[in-house]
Write an enzyme that holds these catalytic residues in place. Structure first.
Site, short mmCIF file in Angstrom:
data_model
loop_
_atom_site.label_atom_id
_atom_site.label_comp_id
_atom_site.label_asym_id
_atom_site.label_seq_id
_atom_site.Cartn_x
_atom_site.Cartn_y
_atom_site.Cartn_z
N ASP A 255 -2.81 4.77 -2.32
CA ASP A 255 -3.76 5.41 -1.42
C ASP A 255 -4.15 6.82 -1.89
OD1 ASP A 255 -5.00 5.35 1.33
OD2 ASP A 255 -3.75 7.13 1.59
N HIS B 256 -11.03 -1.89 4.75
CA HIS B 256 -10.79 -1.49 6.14
C HIS B 256 -11.40 -0.14 6.47
CE1 HIS B 256 -7.82 0.50 3.70
NE2 HIS B 256 -7.67 1.37 4.69
N ASP B 257 -12.00 0.53 5.49
CA ASP B 257 -12.61 1.85 5.73
C ASP B 257 -14.13 1.79 5.77
OD1 ASP B 257 -10.15 3.16 5.72
OD2 ASP B 257 -10.20 3.48 3.55
N ASP C 268 0.86 -1.17 0.00
CA ASP C 268 0.00 0.00 0.00
C ASP C 268 0.91 1.23 0.00
OD1 ASP C 268 -2.09 1.81 0.54
OD2 ASP C 268 -3.15 0.32 1.75
N GLU D 143 -6.69 4.04 -5.43
CA GLU D 143 -7.90 4.38 -4.66
C GLU D 143 -8.35 5.74 -5.17
OE1 GLU D 143 -9.49 5.00 -0.11
OE2 GLU D 143 -7.66 5.95 -0.79
C1 NOJ Z 1 -7.55 5.86 2.53
C2 NOJ Z 1 -7.22 4.73 3.44
O1 NOJ Z 1 -7.85 3.57 2.97
C3 NOJ Z 1 -7.67 5.13 4.82
O2 NOJ Z 1 -7.65 4.07 5.73
C4 NOJ Z 1 -6.81 6.27 5.27
O3 NOJ Z 1 -7.28 6.74 6.52
C5 NOJ Z 1 -6.81 7.41 4.27
N1 NOJ Z 1 -6.73 6.98 2.92
C6 NOJ Z 1 -5.66 8.33 4.53
O4 NOJ Z 1 -4.46 7.72 4.16
#
Ligand code: NOJ
Length: 554
Positions: free
Chosen positions: A204, A334-335, A102, A261
């Protein structure tokens, strides 16, 4: 016609996201380790997994659980050592399971050596590595942008006498990609990891790297008087130039994949982002996640939705990626809160709901990305108070919800429903203490039902979500139409059933997933001439689906 032989390795495998802090702890410390992933390679292989996306495990103060990187060239001691990481990459490769790192390149930790230097003055070697601006005349922040985690996106730095921009938490200062030295430093990091033999990268928050030419206030959209930083900075013209440079310097000539992402990229722009002329191989876009959750900035306001809204979003992504690039199919990461809660508005067993989603995910066109625990049918966790949450965003969201006028109870209920910590509780391996995750007390509690909802119990239960996911994973990998076939939606107007067919030459596979807890009748012609390959509840017959039942015909 595409055949599986025309596909790259990462297009015909199953990807699995590991949140290492919660995967498996080999050090009796209450948090997961890199060696814990190595120890569970068998488990991943049994799910047909060929690519393991590991969320950041670099040296970090862990304000955002690793998404605040202090040193991209070191493993955080809480996870283990670089030798253990090398061993994981190597052992995985030997089995055809490739690690995916990542890359957090929009921002660093405030503890990163670059930022520690940058903040000292306006003329040091790293002075221009972050986004610094003077205060407005009255001393307030340069703009009224709200960070994604809530509150101003600007933080005052006394030492330097300027504000710095942070799209996320204030401990995550944004890097200045305009500066060629910054880009070089980031590409060097990516090459360092690529040279270790990883299978690819998840990049990310990539849509935020390019800032607008002029920084100005936007119209407030909440009681806090702020304007979402996302609206002000996401996907700015010119961003693709940086990313083409990234691709040329890191990706080209390697048998790896890059998945970005990409909140904020519209389906109409996909051809510029993915595919032969694009910058990435795949793109995580969130249109289907926004259906039950709303847009992130206003997440605590009620959302009403119907199954056809979800179906429309998924169909649009399938159609867009049929023309350009490749789709990373996902319902969890995970978000996000757990998908068994997110995507159903009816009552019913979590296990049945997980199997419905698994059938869709594992038969869609694209590469399925599973998230740890999804294959066990987790629900959200139980939270007794705001103090129980670890996540930096959840705490900010709680404050935001309060500022929107929600009571303490309503703000807690919203966090309980939406918190990212729902996805971050430990993976439940067996019925022993701490669910076999760790010999020490885990950093977040295991679920109340861990004695029955765990890997060992589900391995022994033929009707379990885990065995359903394994069965469909094997089916997918052995069925050319599921790997390379076209995708076409069926029963578009149904508010109960999500259905589609995959076709490759003479091979046709039909998936029907009943998202309601009522039996449903459908036109049996849709499956005429096909055999029932899998039925999640064992009720189905041609033209009939049981409540919360998914079937695959082929
Ligand atoms: C996206 C990530 O998936 C998340 O977990 C993170 O808090 C933010 N970007 C900031 O890096």
């Amino acid at each position: 016609m595409t055949s599986p032989n025309d596909l790259a390795w990462w297009q015909k495998t199953i990807a699995y996201e590991v949140y290492p802090k919660s995967f498996y702890d080999t050090a009796a410390q209450g948090t997961g380790t890199i060696a814990g992933i190595t120890a569970k390679l068998d488990y991943l292989q049994a799910l047909g997994v060929g690519a393991v996306w590991i969320t950041p495990c670099y040296k970090s103060p862990m304000v955002d659980n690793g998404y605040d990187v202090a040193d991209y060239y070191a493993i955080d001691p809480s996870f283990g050592t670089m030798e253990q990481m090398d061993e994981l990459i190597e052992k995985g490769r030997e089995r055809g399971v490739r690690m995916v790192m990542d890359l957090v390149f929009n921002h660093t930790s405030e503890q990163c050596a670059w930022f520690k230097e940058s903040r000292k003055s306006r003329n040091n070697e790293y002075a221009d590595w972050y986004i610094w601006r003077d205060a407005k005349e009255d001393g307030s922040a340069p703009t009224n942008w709200r960070s994604i985690f809530g509150g101003s996106a600007w933080e005052w730095c006394e030492e330097r006498g300027q504000y710095y921009l942070h799209t996320f938490a204030k401990q995550q200062p944004d890097l200045n990609w305009e500066n060629p030295e910054v880009r070089k430093a980031l590409f060097d990091i990516a090459n360092f990891w690529a040279n270790k033999g990883v299978g690819g990268f998840r990049i990310d928050a990539i849509t935020y790297i390019k800032k607008p030419p002029v920084f100005e206030d936007g119209p407030a959209d909440g009681e806090d008087g702020l304007y979402p930083v996302h609206a002000a900075t996401a996907n700015q013209p010119g961003i693709l130039e940086y990313l083409h440079e990234f691709k040329a310097k890191v990706r080209d000539g390697r048998d790896i994949f890059m998945v970005g992402e990409a909140n904020g990229v519209a389906a109409t722009e996909l051809d510029q982002w993915v595919g032969a002329d694009g910058v990435f191989d795949l793109l995580f876009e969130f249109s289907h996640m926004h259906v039950p959750m709303g847009e992130a900035e206003i997440w605590c306001r009620p959302v009403t939705w119907e199954l056809t809204d979800l179906k429309r979003a998924l169909a649009a992504s399938q159609k867009a990626t049929a023309a350009n690039g490749w789709y990373p199919a996902f319902f969890e990461n995970h978000d996000q809160p757990r998908s068994t809660v997110n995507f159903f508005q009816c009552d019913g067993p979590l296990a049945a709901k997980a199997k419905v989603l698994g059938a869709v995910l594992l038969t869609m066109r694209g590469t399925p990305f599973l998230y740890q625990g999804e294959e066990l049918g987790y629900g959200n966790a139980t939270w007794k108070g705001i103090g129980e949450f670890d996540d930096v965003q959840t705490h900010a969201q709680y404050d935001f919800a309060k500022s929107e006028g929600l009571s303490d109870e309503a703000a807690l209920a919203a966090c309980t429903r939406f918190s990212r910590d729902n996805a971050r509780t430990p993976l439940q391996w067996d019925a022993s203490e701490n669910a076999g995750f760790s010999a020490a007390r885990p950093w977040l509690p295991v679920h109340d039902d861990y004695a029955t909802c765990n890997v060992a119990a589900q391995e022994a239960d033929d009707g379990s979500p885990l065995l359903w996911y394994r069965r469909l994973a094997s089916l997918r990998l052995a069925t050319p139409a599921l790997l390379a076939g076209t995708w076409r939606e069926l029963m578009e107007d149904s508010e109960q059933v999500l259905a589609f067919e995959r076709v490759l030459g003479n091979e046709r596979v039909v998936t029907l997933a009943n998202f309601s807890n009522e039996p449903v009748a459908y036109d049996s012609e849709l499956v005429a001439g096909l055999s029932l390959l899998a039925a999640s509840e064992g009720i189905a017959a041609p033209g009939r689906l049981g409540p919360l039942e998914a079937v695959v015909w082929g």
